[in-house]
Each structure stands twice: as structure tokens, then as C-alpha cells.
Design a protein around this motif. Structure first.
Motif, PDB file in Angstrom:
ATOM      1  N   LYS A  66       1.025  -1.293   0.008  1.00 18.38           N
ATOM      2  CA  LYS A  66       0.023   0.055  -0.003  1.00 18.38           C
ATOM      3  C   LYS A  66       0.841   1.281   0.079  1.00 18.38           C
ATOM      4  CE  LYS A  66      -3.424   2.372   2.752  1.00 18.38           C
ATOM      5  NZ  LYS A  66      -4.385   2.046   4.113  1.00 18.38           N
ATOM      6  N   THR A  69      -5.892  12.656   0.510  1.00 19.35           N
ATOM      7  CA  THR A  69      -4.971  11.651   0.892  1.00 19.35           C
ATOM      8  C   THR A  69      -5.320  10.394  -0.294  1.00 19.35           C
ATOM      9  OG1 THR A  69      -4.861  11.786   3.192  1.00 19.35           O
ATOM     10  CG2 THR A  69      -4.010   9.597   2.414  1.00 19.35           C
ATOM     11  N   THR A 102       0.589   5.232   0.441  1.00 21.00           N
ATOM     12  CA  THR A 102      -0.148   6.193   0.887  1.00 21.00           C
ATOM     13  C   THR A 102       0.621   7.607   0.732  1.00 21.00           C
ATOM     14  OG1 THR A 102      -1.220   5.002   2.571  1.00 21.00           O
ATOM     15  CG2 THR A 102      -1.247   7.389   3.001  1.00 21.00           C
ATOM     16  N   ASP A 118      -4.408   6.745  -1.534  1.00 19.02           N
ATOM     17  CA  ASP A 118      -4.072   5.274  -1.405  1.00 19.02           C
ATOM     18  C   ASP A 118      -3.739   4.558  -2.604  1.00 19.02           C
ATOM     19  OD1 ASP A 118      -3.751   5.417   1.324  1.00 19.02           O
ATOM     20  OD2 ASP A 118      -5.849   4.797   1.765  1.00 19.02           O
TER      21      ASP A 118
END
Length: 201
Positions: A30, A118, A32, A120
């Protein structure tokens, strides 16, 4: 590693930044990415940005499964989100726009930069890839000064990511925005919904 900043106006000084601006990851990790706004003491009322990514390397993860399309995580600045479906997975373009309708929601950075959004991602394959704000046309990425809606974006900080086949490492933000801002032509009026929203304020 330093990342070149891109100027969009001759007298602008506010900044949009990606954090982290470098990082090492593994396939499947992941990733971010925060979009940060530093107004350099100016009070602003709206921000629009277009962020280009390579969909062969990165896959945006939906932050709200109850809505159609892919959503990114909204930050805590301003009031009205104008981007109803911000992610185009075919072209690898993320379009985001948010507006303050009241003076109490205008934003001015007084300490650390504010979190605008944000995003992801999932790392898909090994290699090097970039995330880049689109600024060359003077229209795609803009910051509006609250007093007169003039454009005050001076610089952006993009991101370079490395994806390996092995174990990833936590990405570390580096404080290296910026080459000197250089003037460009005044942005032409756009017929996009975002520009219309700004003009009607």
C-alpha cells in the motif's frame, strides 16, 4: 533526491506538495500519498489539481465503497467538494477540486501545511514511477486567493517512487521542494466546471 518545482504564475507563492516525495516499496504494498497545501501566509478559498500517475505501476484504492467510481480521501480544508468522480483509471489522472463558500472556511497556513487529500495506491509491478501535478497549461492545477480569486500557485513538489520485487520499506518524506519559480503566461479562462465555480464566487 530533489524534485523540480513547477511555477504557474509570476507572482504566485503558495505550494502544493506530495508527501512522501520519494519512497521504496514492494509489489503489493500500500502506498499512501498525502496532498499538502502551504499557502505561505496567503488566505485562499479554492484549490484545484490534476495529478498524473501511471496505472500500470499504481492502482488507486477506493476510499468510499458506497459511492460509484473511485474516491480518494478528502482532507479537512474548505467546504464543498466539486470532484464527484475524481479518478480516471484509464488515463491515470486524478482531478480534485474543493471550494470554501464562507470566509470562516478560507484557509491560511500558519504552521505545518494543511492536508488537502490522501490517496491510497497499490503497487502493481517493479520499476520506477512518478506522480506529477499537471501545471504546464496554467489551468489544471490552481490555487485561488480569497480576496480576488487571483492565481497564487507558485510551486509544486512531485514524487518519485521505486517499486521492487522484494520487501518494501517505509517511504520517507524529504524536505526538498523547489527550483526557482519562473514566469509563465497568464492562464486562459477555462470552460471547466471548476473554473465556473470559481468565477461565480
Amino acid at each position: 533526491m530533489a524534485h523540480a518545482a513547477t511555477a504557474t504564475t509570476s507572482d504566485g507563492q503558495a505550494m502544493l506538495m506530495l508527501s512522501p516525495d520519494t519512497g521504496n516499496f514492494a509489489v503489493g504494498d500500500k502506498v499512501t500519498m498525502q496532498v499538502l497545501l502551504d499557502t505561505k501566509g496567503l488566505e485562499v478559498s479554492q484549490v484545484d489539481f490534476k495529478l498524473q500517475y501511471d496505472p500500470s505501476y499504481l492502482e488507486v484504492q477506493d476510499s468510499d465503497l458506497t459511492k460509484s467510481g473511485l474516491q480518494i480521501k478528502d482532507g479537512d480544508l474548505f467546504e464543498v467538494l466539486l470532484s464527484s468522480s475524481p479518478v480516471n483509471t484509464t488515463t491515470g489522472m486524478i482531478q480534485y477540486s474543493k471550494l470554501a463558500l464562507s470566509e470562516s472556511k478560507y484557509y491560511k497556513t500558519t504552521g505545518t501545511p494543511g492536508k488537502l487529500a490522501t490517496i491510497d495506491f497499490k503497487a502493481l509491478k517493479a520499476g520506477s514511477t512518478k506522480l506529477t501535478f499537471q501545471t504546464a497549461d496554467g489551468i489544471s492545477t490552481k490555487i485561488y486567493r480569497a480576496t480576488d480569486d487571483s492565481q497564487v500557485l507558485g510551486e509544486v513538489t512531485n514524487a518519485d517512487l521505486t517499486i521492487g520485487a522484494g520487501s518494501g520499506q517505509s517511504a520517507t518524506a524529504t524536505s526538498s521542494p523547489s527550483a526557482s519559480a519562473s514566469p509563465s503566461a497568464t492562464p486562459s479562462v477555462s470552460a471547466t466546471p471548476t473554473a465556473t465555480a470559481a468565477a461565480n464566487k
